[in-house]
Design an enzyme around this catalytic site. Structure first.
Site, short mmCIF file in Angstrom:
data_model
loop_
_atom_site.label_atom_id
_atom_site.label_comp_id
_atom_site.label_asym_id
_atom_site.label_seq_id
_atom_site.Cartn_x
_atom_site.Cartn_y
_atom_site.Cartn_z
CG ASP A 43 -0.10 0.00 2.53
OD1 ASP A 43 0.21 1.10 3.03
OD2 ASP A 43 0.26 -1.10 3.03
CG ASP A 87 1.73 5.06 5.75
OD1 ASP A 87 1.47 4.05 6.43
OD2 ASP A 87 1.98 6.16 6.23
#
Length: 291
Positions: A210, A212
């Site tokens: 991802d 963040d």
């Protein structure tokens, strides 16, 4: 010249090594407590391997509660020479996208609830952590990942946060913009510090899941999305690990970067002032220099 023995610490989604010959799960007693789980031993392409699921099978240990000292001590007791840490991470860089791997070479430690050293009063030791990962082992991981068709970034700074919550937006922006971190995770510290104290070559492979919370097009971290990416990453990571025995070989010379001699001048406490109880606990980690 010594025999190569590869230790793999598997993070989220990685709970075994595929293709091991003579696989056996075994408990290893450690004076530093009980390891995260039993350790899986076996051989792959003629090279001995040891696998340890960092969070335990079934993912039972939170990042702050992983028994890091017991884990590293157990690997050392089994004769491991080279440790590959594989973990899921968030990214602070557009170019380091979900599904990519980053071969970490630096850390910023923001953890605060974990015992971070084998040494303490009674036997004081200071190791250098200027270069916390092993370039030789890291290069092998990069080569194995590329051969597996993975997009690999060689070099990156890993921000180790305490967790288990993900970053606030303000923290995420600070880590990315002011501190220059590239990836963020919750488990490589104090693991890397302890591996250095145990004179083990250590490489960190960050599997990006991802962005963040800093990325304007992605918003906050969603565990559902992470798990989807993690499954693909895990399959690729297993393929990467399977290539390492041939790259590292059945035997190894002394580490050219000195990882296996990190304690050479590290112990400051005079022999007659050392705590015999602590010295006893250090038998596997530091026995080479304490005997």
């Amino acid at each position: 010249m010594s025999k190569t023995k590869i230790g793999v610490i598997g993070g989220s989604g990685i709970y075994e090594i595929d293709g091991l010959q003579n696989p056996k799960w075994q408990q290893v007693e450690s004076p530093w407590g009980t390891a995260s789980d039993e350790l899986l031993t076996g051989e792959l392409d003629g090279v001995e391997m040891v696998f340890l699921p960092r969070h335990g099978r079934g993912h039972v240990h939170a990042p702050s509660d992983v028994p890091y000292r017991a884990n590293i001590d157990a690997l050392k007791r089994l004769g491991v020479t080279d440790v590959i840490s594989v973990s899921a991470c968030g990214s602070f860089r557009d170019a380091m996208a979900p599904g990519h791997f980053v071969i970490v070479d630096q850390f910023i430690d923001r953890t605060r609830q974990r015992a971070s050293s084998f040494f303490s009063s009674g036997c004081v030791g200071h190791v250098s952590l200027a270069h916390p990962t092993c370039p030789r082992l890291s290069a092998a991981c990069a080569e194995a990942a590329r051969a597996e068709g993975i997009t690999v970034h060689e070099g990156g700074t890993y921000l180790a946060m305490e967790g288990p919550q993900f970053s606030t937006l303000a923290e995420s922006r600070m880590y990315r913009e002011s501190w220059g971190a590239d990836v963020i995770g919750m488990t490589n510290m104090p693991e890397a510090k302890l591996a250095r104290e145990a004179e083990l070559c250590y490489a960190s492979v960050a599997m990006i899941t991802d962005y963040d919370s800093w990325h304007p097009d992605h918003g906050e971290v969603d565990v559902t999305d992470i798990i989807k990416t993690l499954m693909g990453n895990s399959a690729q990571a297993k393929g990467m690990v399977a290539r390492l025995p041939q790259l590292l070989g059945e035997t190894r010379d002394a580490c050219p970067h000195g990882c296996d001699r990190a304690l050479e001048c590290a112990i400051l406490t005079a022999p007659d002032a050392r705590d015999p109880v602590l010295v006893g606990k250090l038998d596997a980690v530091a026995g080479r220099v304490l005997r």
